[in-house]
Design an enzyme around this catalytic site. Structure first.
Site, PDB file in Angstrom:
ATOM      1  N   SER A   1      -5.269  10.047  28.124  1.00 35.72           N
ATOM      2  CA  SER A   1      -6.423   9.080  28.862  1.00 35.72           C
ATOM      3  C   SER A   1      -7.451   9.200  29.360  1.00 35.72           C
ATOM      4  CB  SER A   1      -5.098   8.232  29.775  1.00 35.72           C
ATOM      5  OG  SER A   1      -4.448   9.010  30.702  1.00 35.72           O
TER       6      SER A   1
ATOM      7  N   ASP B   1      -9.175   4.285  38.904  1.00 34.03           N
ATOM      8  CA  ASP B   1      -7.677   3.203  38.753  1.00 34.03           C
ATOM      9  C   ASP B   1      -7.010   3.528  39.525  1.00 34.03           C
ATOM     10  OD1 ASP B   1      -7.464   4.946  37.433  1.00 34.03           O
ATOM     11  OD2 ASP B   1      -6.749   3.369  35.052  1.00 34.03           O
TER      12      ASP B   1
ATOM     13  N   HIS C   1      -7.426   8.023  37.204  1.00 37.54           N
ATOM     14  CA  HIS C   1      -8.361   8.134  36.335  1.00 37.54           C
ATOM     15  C   HIS C   1      -9.709   8.040  36.688  1.00 37.54           C
ATOM     16  CE1 HIS C   1      -4.913   6.431  33.308  1.00 37.54           C
ATOM     17  NE2 HIS C   1      -5.862   7.602  32.854  1.00 37.54           N
TER      18      HIS C   1
END
Ligand SMILES: *[C@@H]1O[C@H](CO)[C@@H](O)[C@H](O)[C@H]1NC(C)=O
Ligand SMILES: *[C@@H]1O[C@H](CO)[C@@H](O)[C@H](O)[C@H]1NC(C)=O
Ligand SMILES: *[C@@H]1O[C@H](CO)[C@@H](O)[C@H](O)[C@H]1NC(C)=O
Ligand SMILES: *[C@@H]1O[C@H](CO)[C@@H](O)[C@H](O)[C@H]1NC(C)=O
Ligand SMILES: *[C@@H]1O[C@H](CO)[C@@H](O)[C@H](O)[C@H]1NC(C)=O
Ligand SMILES: *[C@@H]1O[C@H](CO)[C@@H](O)[C@H](O)[C@H]1NC(C)=O
Length: 385
Positions: free
Chosen positions: A35, A338, A341
């Protein structure tokens, strides 16, 4: 040679001012990872109703793109910033249709693991929502399938001038083990296997002629709001002076030390390749230690910008992108986006640190291959000293 670099940079950019910002010497950028690197593969792979995936909802993407793109941030990722500064457009996700991949492809997928799905299944680490069959070796398979359409019979020559960014890999493996209730000792015992899997994958790339490799280490998970909320401890001595959970950071320190060793070994094995290890751990610790230095708000170093409350603004049942979660008004004043991240601002600072190394290497590469006469001229006066 190393001592000469700053001198070369100054001299070279005064000859060619345009080159100092965008050095057009790589012909392509190939990216693998999860990610922190995925620029849209997850959006293509997402199940039938994309909006069910948190990453595919606002406020993800609000800062730069103004809509969700699958990137796990408010804006651009490190690799977007690196690509732009090296004179490229954003590198397209490898699963997108009808794209031209001759200037690079991004194989990263959010949630990707280092170890194959079989490892998780064998160890009873099962979570169909989280753990998909998208490991590092699956991504390498995609890359190898794509090769004929990019360079076919000239790949070795092509890859000499291509930049490969490999990872970061490892964080998801450890997280999935922890979520499933495995002990810290179990997780720690898998670190050599995880790093060795990365090392083998790098070897597989190097054997195909890859010569320019950037290999990032993993982040300090013990400073991530998700970990802090999920594994909160009542024992104060589990926390360090920054308020981070020590054991999870120690796993990262161990992983990164083994990874640096693996990179050193590979440099010996492939002397013609330029392999650099790049850091997530140190910059993030530095942000948390000195938030004000980077324009981050002091009291929020361990809080997510986007979330739904609690001491770390992280709540698993309403995390960013799900109903009930909202973003802070100024993401650029937060380190963490978040819970897991980082904000575009954090990524931008980290990217600039990495570029410092990459750009110099890129410059040297240019000089060696296209401007050898210039390099010779520049170096001669120095050598007389
Ligand atoms: C996995 O779970 C099964 C059934 O609960 C059990 O028999 C097996 O020993 C477990 N394996 C591991 C590696 O924990
Ligand atoms: C995962 O995918 C790979 C190729 O994409 C396939 O060879 C493998 O069998 C799959 N593994 C599982 C456990 O489904
Ligand atoms: C790759 O090269 C081979 C041999 O020159 C050729 O037959 C084939 O069509 C090429 N494939 C692609 C995808 O260009
Ligand atoms: C707290 O953790 C420390 C080490 O991390 C341990 O030595 C100590 O026994 C723990 N205290 C309690 C009350 O569990
Ligand atoms: C993990 O294992 C290594 C090697 O055995 C050890 O040095 C380290 O202290 C362990 N870390 C944790 C957090 O258990
Ligand atoms: C880039 O490198 C120079 C010299 O090593 C250093 O002074 C500077 O702080 C670095 N910049 C970043 C953004 O890391």
């Amino acid at each position: 040679m190393k001592a000469l670099l700053p001198f070369l940079l100054v001299l070279f950019s005064s000859f060619h001012p345009a080159i100092s910002n965008t050095i057009p010497c790589f012909n392509a950028i190939f990216i693998f990872g999860a990610s922190y690197e995925d620029t849209g593969n997850i959006a293509i792979l997402a199940p039938t109703a994309p909006a069910d995936h948190p990453l595919l909802n606002l406020p993800y993407g609000e800062t730069y793109f103004h809509h969700p793109t699958g990137r796990a941030s408010d804006g651009r990722l490190i690799i977007d910033i690196i690509a732009t500064k090296l004179g490229f457009q954003f590198i397209p996700p490898s699963l997108s249709q009808g794209q031209d991949f001759t200037k690079g492809a991004n194989f990263a997928v959010s949630g990707a693991t280092t170890l194959n799905l079989a490892f998780f299944q064998q160890n009873n680490i099962t979570n169909d929502q989280l753990i998909q069959n998208i490991s590092l070796s699956v991504q390498l398979g995609w890359f190898e399938n794509m090769k004929p359409s990019i360079c076919n019979t000239t790949c070795v020559k092509y890859f000499k001038k291509s930049l490969f960014i490999f990872g970061k890999f490892g964080d998801n493996d450890y997280l999935y083990m922890l979520y499933s209730g495995k002990t810290v000792d179990f997780v720690n015992s898998t670190v050599p296997l995880v790093v060795d899997t990365i090392r083998s994958a790098l070897e597989r790339l190097l054997k195909q002629g890859v010569t320019q490799l950037v290999v990032p280490g993993i982040r300090p998970n013990g400073c991530m709001p998700l970990i802090l909320a999920y594994f909160a401890s009542t024992n104060r001595s589990d926390y360090d002076s920054l308020g981070c959970l020590k054991v999870y950071n120690n796993i990262a320190i161990y992983h990164n030390a083994l990874l640096r060793d693996a990179v050193k070994q590979l440099r010996v094995e492939f002397p013609q390749a330029k392999i650099s290890y790049s850091e997530f751990y140190e910059p993030i610790i530095d942000f948390v230690t000195n938030p004000y230095r980077y324009g981050f708000i002091s009291g929020t170093a361990l809080r997510a910008c986007c979330g739904s409350g609690g001491p770390y603004n992280y709540n698993l049942i309403a995390s960013c992108g799900q109903p009930g979660a909202t973003a802070c008004p100024y993401p650029s004043s937060f380190i963490n986006w978040d819970g897991l991240h980082l904000t575009e601002t954090s990524y931008d600072i980290i990217a600039n640190g990495w570029l410092n190394v990459t750009q110099m290497r890129c410059l040297l590469h240019c000089l060696r291959h296209h401007q050898a006469h210039l390099l010779y001229q520049i170096m001669r006066p120095q050598q007389k000293r």
